[in-house]
Design a protein around this motif. Structure first.
Motif, PDB file in Angstrom:
ATOM      1  N   CYS A 260     -15.119  18.670 -36.815  1.00 12.93           N
ATOM      2  CA  CYS A 260     -14.977  17.955 -37.997  1.00 12.93           C
ATOM      3  C   CYS A 260     -13.599  16.991 -37.486  1.00 12.93           C
ATOM      4  O   CYS A 260     -13.396  15.802 -38.203  1.00 12.93           O
ATOM      5  N   LYS A 261     -12.936  17.120 -36.534  1.00 15.94           N
ATOM      6  CA  LYS A 261     -11.793  16.238 -36.093  1.00 15.94           C
ATOM      7  C   LYS A 261     -12.676  14.998 -35.466  1.00 15.94           C
ATOM      8  O   LYS A 261     -11.838  13.916 -35.730  1.00 15.94           O
ATOM      9  N   ASP A 262     -13.637  15.228 -34.737  1.00 14.02           N
ATOM     10  CA  ASP A 262     -14.219  14.031 -34.287  1.00 14.02           C
ATOM     11  C   ASP A 262     -14.877  13.250 -35.530  1.00 14.02           C
ATOM     12  O   ASP A 262     -14.912  11.930 -35.418  1.00 14.02           O
ATOM     13  N   LEU A 263     -15.296  13.735 -36.516  1.00 16.75           N
ATOM     14  CA  LEU A 263     -15.598  13.118 -37.818  1.00 16.75           C
ATOM     15  C   LEU A 263     -14.334  12.223 -38.181  1.00 16.75           C
ATOM     16  O   LEU A 263     -14.792  11.225 -38.580  1.00 16.75           O
ATOM     17  N   ILE A 264     -13.258  12.801 -38.385  1.00 15.34           N
ATOM     18  CA  ILE A 264     -12.129  11.957 -38.724  1.00 15.34           C
ATOM     19  C   ILE A 264     -11.813  10.912 -38.028  1.00 15.34           C
ATOM     20  O   ILE A 264     -11.522   9.773 -38.210  1.00 15.34           O
ATOM     21  N   PHE A 292      -3.658  14.831 -38.322  1.00 12.36           N
ATOM     22  CA  PHE A 292      -4.538  13.698 -38.153  1.00 12.36           C
ATOM     23  C   PHE A 292      -4.417  12.583 -39.099  1.00 12.36           C
ATOM     24  O   PHE A 292      -4.081  13.140 -40.295  1.00 12.36           O
ATOM     25  N   THR A 293      -4.548  11.423 -39.070  1.00 11.69           N
ATOM     26  CA  THR A 293      -4.531  10.179 -39.905  1.00 11.69           C
ATOM     27  C   THR A 293      -6.038   9.690 -39.889  1.00 11.69           C
ATOM     28  O   THR A 293      -6.654  10.038 -39.009  1.00 11.69           O
ATOM     29  N   THR A 294      -6.388   9.469 -41.217  1.00 12.67           N
ATOM     30  CA  THR A 294      -7.781   8.695 -41.356  1.00 12.67           C
ATOM     31  C   THR A 294      -7.631   7.333 -41.192  1.00 12.67           C
ATOM     32  O   THR A 294      -6.779   6.672 -41.174  1.00 12.67           O
TER      33      THR A 294
END
Length: 804
Positions: A260-264, A292-294
């Motif tokens: 999910c980090k990779d998705l962000i 994380f920032t989007t």
């Protein structure tokens, strides 16, 4: 929550967290198979409240109200259709009690389990009204926003979105579910869904269910460059596997969070979990994503129009796009006669021919005397949407006709056209804006044709200024060069070329011309048309409305693209030129083949209306009924299966072709029994059912239709069928095959129950399984005799098992 507040939350660049699984968690809490989930939730409100409270404590910003199937169609399967209002109100109250204002509550809309006409019997507006009934209750119940999720049909997602937009101003998130090849059951890819839905007014577009997060990364990469709205993701915890006789998900929370980090990183703004995820997964997500920032959405998506299954991107410096002009009754007596008879054969021929010859878009105009233009336009739009993949250009002089077409069009259309005329600005522009279409800007005013280049430019800029008030950007507009004939205006070509240059160089806007207007009233028009096209392309023309069957015109366009460096490596030109050389060599063979295979072609192209007539023509030639089946019908449906496997055809085309074949088989069946000596031959018996607790039957119904077409004696037990009922019918009819379908992870274990019952009863029947959540490995683990990924594959599997 307002739409502005929703957008402001996204602009903080902090990942927004959704909740996790509902169905698989309800099952852990004791929800039995076969009950109405929404009714079970109401009967176990305290347990559901505790579950949702855990999601809030884990960090969820948005909790989905458990209203997934609380629409009239789905509740009707349980005899609860008269309780839509109260059930939705009460279900929202459960989530509001759980959140206590610490998280937003989203009203949750899902697929109805029905198909929209022409694939099903219910029309588009019935779906809109069904969703409106649920939406009104959810609004009164106090939801903060809406989510439309797990959609397989883009058209059904549109119906739900329109229902919400016409009921309230709350934010709406829409997600579809894609298989491992990256398309929905109906053949829609994520980019096409994004373009269609964000322009129709969705505040976020995303993906949920079906796969784990790692499979969704390339889909987000595909979507992000064109996203004007946030992208949201709700993956499963991997794929379900058998462990100690139970279906469990194979991805742990730490791996889930890592993906999910990779998705962000690639562009997701909002994220949560679907099947198999628990509050622990959301807690892990909260921890992993806190730093994380989007990536914010783009302000401009580019110039894109879509069908239900294809996006056409229109670039200013790309190869020239041809808009096929042939579906227009003006000057076409055969088409006029057929439209008056409600016959779409000529429309079908024009559509297929133009796409084959290279049209990227089809213009659709059915304006003529003697018909109801609005009704006919809607019929033609529905027909073409299942027939071809290219987007459509809606062309009419009447605002109400265009509005009716845009409402049912399952994509983002191009509208031809909006001028500075008062009726177009005041009435048509808001309609085009409501449905998120692109439009052709025609530089006309109520004073008629502009008298000079400067007046044309003035009109163009005035219309663009009006469009800005409806949030149209220059990327949403294509300017018509307004070609007049050189027979009456010697400067017609030069004036149009100047408009094209002005639009491209100074306004950065796409252009289009109605090519044949330039030569009206002159002989040998094809030379003027093709020469003018090359001049226009050199001036920066983006698109041309033309007849793609003109070889001279199409090759001139391709040659111009090569010389203008718009065709990298001359690939399009080489491809077309090579094909034409081969076609010229084989033309006589192809003509003979077409004449000999009209029945075959009718099935492949889904020509339901004429299949009986074409079969009768074969019978009149003294072709035997069995020969028609063996040499034409069966090979045709095999061809359709091949096209489906290659993802050239998708569910809509497969359904229409299968129904066409069914009509043909039913017409021939009495003759087969009477004349071919088959009446004593026992047909293999297949019992088909969607397992208990599962009320999805689209795929199963298609398998039934295909098996019947191939001569199997099929007993279709419907959906939500108990193990006892399946065994009972199999015994009574000495079944050779039992086919089971499941679309939900919460019901797939019912298949194992049926397999065990077959073994315990000593039945000879072999069990085959399929469905969106089913895999080959799952079939092997539960002892099924086979697995099929789709209807065409199911026929091959059953045939193979019967020959063993």
């Amino acid at each position: 929550m307002t739409r502005q507040e929703f957008r402001a939350r996204i602009e903080r660049k902090e990942p927004m967290l959704l909740d996790g699984a509902s169905g698989t968690e309800f099952q852990k809490l004791g929800m039995p198979i076969g009950v109405c989930p929404e009714k079970w939730v109401l009967d176990n409100a305290q347990a559901v409240t505790q579950l949702q409270r855990k999601y809030v404590e884990a960090g969820s910003d948005i909790i989905y109200a458990p209203t997934f199937g609380a629409n009239r169609f789905k509740l009707g399967d349980y005899g609860l259709e008269d309780q839509v209002y109260q059930m939705n109100m009460d279900l929202v109250a459960i989530s509001k009690e759980a959140t206590q204002g610490k998280a937003l509550v989203a009203g949750n809309l899902s697929p109805t389990g029905e198909q929209i006409f022409p694939l099903g019997e219910k029309h588009f507006e019935e779906f809109v009204e069904t969703y409106k009934e649920q939406v009104q209750a959810l609004v009164e119940g106090g939801v903060d926003l809406f989510v439309i999720e797990t959609m397989m049909s883009l058209q059904e997602a549109r119906a739900a979105l329109i229902a919400i937009k016409e009921t309230c101003d709350l934010p709406v998130m829409v997600s579809l579910t894609y298989d491992e090849t990256g398309v929905t059951l109906y053949g829609t890819d994520p980019l096409t869904a994004l373009i269609t839905l964000q322009n129709l007014g969705a505040d976020a577009v995303g993906i949920n269910c079906s796969t784990g997060p790692e499979k969704m990364i390339p889909l987000v990469v595909q979507m992000k460059p064109h996203s004007k709205v946030p992208i949201f993701i709700k993956p499963n915890a991997g794929l379900p596997k058998m462990v100690d006789g139970q279906s469990v998900y194979d991805m742990k929370s730490d791996n889930f969070a890592a993906y999910c980090k990779d998705l962000i990183k690639v562009g997701a703004n909002i994220i949560g979990g679907c099947c198999g995820t628990t509050p622990d997964y959301i807690k892990q997500l909260k921890q992993e994503l806190s730093k994380f920032t989007t990536i914010l959405p783009n302000n401009v998506q580019g110039r894109c129009i879509t069908s239900e299954r294809k996006t056409v991107v229109i670039e200013l410096d790309q190869e020239t796009r041809i808009v096929g002009e042939r579906i227009n009754p003006t000057g076409k007596k055969q088409l006029q006669a057929e439209l008056k008879e409600d016959n779409l054969d000529e429309v079908t021929r024009f559509a297929l021919e133009q796409v084959e010859k290279g049209a990227s878009i089809l213009d659709v105009n059915v304006g003529m005397n003697g018909i109801d233009e609005k009704d006919m336009m809607v019929k033609v739009i529905g027909h073409l949407s299942t027939l071809v993949d290219v987007p459509l250009c809606i062309d009419s002089s009447h605002v109400d006709v265009i509005e009716s077409a845009l409402r049912v069009y399952p994509g983002r259309a191009l509208v031809n056209s909006i001028s500075l005329e008062e009726v177009k600005i005041k009435e048509l522009m808001p309609v085009v804006a409501k449905y998120g279409a692109m439009f052709v800007l025609l530089p006309l005013s109520d004073q008629g044709l502009p008298k000079s280049i400067d007046e044309k430019k003035e009109i163009i800029n005035k219309v663009l200024k009006e469009g800005a008030q409806y949030d149209f950007q220059v990327e949403d507009v294509v300017v018509d060069g307004l070609v007049t004939t050189v027979a009456t205006n010697a400067l017609a070509a030069k004036e149009t070329l100047e408009v094209i240059r002005y639009c491209k160089d100074e306004l950065n806007i796409a252009t289009i011309v109605g090519l044949s207007n330039i030569s009206f009233g002159l002989p040998n028009r094809k030379y003027l048309n093709s020469t003018f096209l090359t001049m226009a392309i050199a001036s920066g023309l983006t698109m041309a409305i033309a007849n793609p069957s003109s070889e001279l015109l199409m090759m001139s366009a391709l040659a111009s693209d090569v010389l203008q460096n718009k065709d990298e490596g001359s690939m399009h030109y080489i491809s077309k030129a090579s094909v034409q050389n081969q076609e010229q060599k084989n033309v006589s063979t192809e003509e003979k083949k077409t004449k000999e295979n009209n029945v075959f072609e009718a099935v492949v192209k889904g020509n339901k209306k004429n299949i009986v007539h074409l079969i009768q023509e074969e019978l009149d030639k003294e072709t035997q009924p069995k020969t028609i089946v063996d040499k034409h019908l069966i090979p045709a449906i095999n061809k359709v299966g091949e096209l489906f496997d290659k993802q050239i055809y998708f569910l809509p085309q497969l359904i229409v072709s299968a129904e066409t074949m069914k009509i043909g088989i039913e017409y021939l069946e009495p003759m087969l029994k009477a004349g071919d000596g088959d009446k004593d031959e026992k047909k293999p018996v297949v019992v088909m059912a969607t397992v208990e607790g599962d009320i999805h039957d689209i795929g199963k119904n298609l398998v039934v239709l295909m098996l019947k077409n191939y001569g199997f004696n099929v007993f279709d037990l419907g959906k939500d069928v108990s193990c006892d009922e399946i065994i009972k019918v199999a015994k009574e009819n000495d079944a050779d095959i039992i086919g089971l379908s499941a679309l939900m992870t919460t019901t797939m274990m019912q298949m194992k129950k049926v397999i065990k019952a077959v073994e315990d009863e000593g039945l000879k029947a072999k069990v085959v399984i399929g469905g969106a959540v089913i895999t080959e490995s799952f079939a092997q683990e539960i002892g099924a005799h086979g697995y099929s990924k789709d209807a065409a594959d199911a026929v091959a599997l059953v045939s193979r098992l019967m020959n063993q």
